[in-house]
Motif scaffolding. Structure first.
Motif: not given
Length: 451
Positions: A62-63, A66, A69, A271, A289, A292
């Motif tokens: 999941e990281r 992101k 994105q 990040e 976003a 994505s």
């Protein structure tokens, strides 16, 4: 000087590029610091692989998504090896050389506080040149930065483990750099635990003042809000004549550990960039976003094609631990990549000359697009196909900055002017000779006609 442009969201128009967060990353400013350019190559492999961000923290997919994105919101330019002349000197046996091929330290040739010399000044190490911007590397990089307008500047060196904000020429943190310093403190806590990495202003933390540096110029003159110098390795036990050991890890285990740690630090920086007040409300984050899609693409062929355009001859990274680059680094990696991806002339920013360009488009399972006629159209078509499939697109363009075209044009013009001048002189002399001959004939006729 090689420049690699990466658009993690795929090819976009200049108007769309202007809406993204611009990152300018400089590696290999000093020839003896091999490890700096190696980190640049590892980063390029990750960026050119559509699945690369998922491998930075492989236990946290999941990281990784992101990260993908965030990358879609960025427009990145990377110099894998700024100081190619100095690197050639080191590879020829001058292992302690940090200056360029003209004997000037590129990181002392910038205008901010240029030319000031500390009591321990050593011209063999820090000669600043005859004037600011006297060196081609510095002038080309300055022109590139002015045209690109980066929001983030990262200058990667070795010699110790540290992360610096300005100033380099003063022992203080300037107003406006406190938030950037806070980001470094987060990276230190999250990635650098157990190391000797220090954080602060360059002028105070490194133990000496440096005048005429690139980072001070980017912050002060170009108003780059996030401007850093990173030092990624140093061996203080090395003899002062053993510069390779002093600035570069000797064994493969240490080499991989350095690259993995600082590779992750760069992505941790990515990040944290949205937390900076100057970039917190940037429209790019919303655009990233929105574009994505439905998730990361797992097709490997396109990613390998893009890696061939920018990295080590098409060998993309396949694990979370960066692999060492083959050969001596950037010249082999960029050169082989350009050869495989194809070549085409390009016009570079700041009036620089035409150079060799390699273009690759990673778009789902499709092959990389070769540069040349119709390459961008083909890349955009592949990008649309990947978008329809919900995949990640990556555009990689490698170009070469130089003064060759500019000076070549001036030389041609000079030859033309000289040629016209010579022709003019010859015509004038011929005309004068003809008139003299005609006058002599007239005089003789007049003489013969007299009684």
């Amino acid at each position: 000087m090689k420049v690699v442009t990466v658009e993690p969201g795929g090819f976009t128009t200049p108007e769309q590029q202007a809406d993204k967060v611009h990152m300018l990353l400089d590696f290999g400013e000093h020839g003896r610091e091999f490890i700096s350019s190696e980190l640049g190559l590892v980063l390029l492999r990750t960026l050119a692989d559509p699945d690369g961000p998922l491998k930075v923290w492989p236990d946290d997919p999941e990281r990784g998504r992101k990260l993908q994105q965030l990358l879609r919101a960025t427009f990145i330019k990377i110099l894998p090896m700024e100081n190619e002349g100095g690197r050639r000197l080191v590879e020829s046996g001058k292992m302690c050389e940090r200056k360029n091929g003209r004997g000037v330290d590129p990181n002392r040739n910038w205008p901010i506080d240029w030319g000031r010399k500390e009591p321990d000044y050593d011209p063999n190490e820090e000669y600043p040149g005859t004037a600011p911007f006297s060196e081609p590397e510095v002038k080309l990089l300055s022109d590139l930065a002015k045209a690109f307008s980066p929001h983030v500047w990262l200058n990667v060196h070795s010699g110790m483990e540290a992360m610096f904000v300005p100033w380099d020429h003063k022992d203080t943190v300037p107003p406006g750099a406190e938030d950037a310093l806070g980001i470094l403190q987060r990276i230190q806590k999250d990635v650098m635990q157990g190391t000797g990495c220090v954080v602060g202003s360059g002028g105070k933390t490194v133990g000496y003042l440096a005048h005429g540096t690139a980072t001070d110029y980017m912050f002060e003159a170009l108003h780059v809000p996030v401007a850093y110098t990173w030092e990624i390795y140093g061996d203080f036990k090395a003899h002062f004549d053993d510069c390779f050991r002093m600035f570069n890890p000797l064994d493969e285990e240490g080499f991989r550990a350095v690259l993995q740690r600082w590779h992750r630090a760069i992505f941790r920086l990515l990040e944290l960039i949205p937390s900076h007040p100057a970039l917190r409300d940037h429209k790019a984050w919303a655009l990233g976003a929105a574009s994505s899609g439905s998730g990361a693409n797992t097709g490997g062929a396109g990613g390998q094609g893009a890696a061939a355009g920018a990295g080590q001859g098409g060998q993309a990274a396949t694990s979370s631990t960066p692999a060492p680059a083959q050969g001596t680094g950037t010249e082999q990696g960029s050169g082989q990549g350009q050869g495989q991806a194809g070549t085409a002339p390009t016009t570079t920013p700041g009036g620089a000359s035409d150079g060799t360009t390699a273009t690759a488009q990673a778009a789902g399972p499709g092959p990389a697009a070769s540069s040349g006629s119709g390459a961008e159209a083909q890349g955009q078509q592949q990008q649309q196909e990947a978008e329809d499939a919900g995949g990640l697109r990556v555009a990689v363009v490698a170009s070469s900055l130089g003064f060759g075209g500019q000076w070549g044009g001036m030389f041609s013009a000079l030859l033309a002017v000289t040629g016209l001048a010579v022709v003019g002189v010859l015509l004038y002399r011929r005309h004068a000779a003809d008139r003299s001959h005609a006058n002599e004939l007239a005089r003789q006729r007049s003489t013969y006609a007299q009684p």
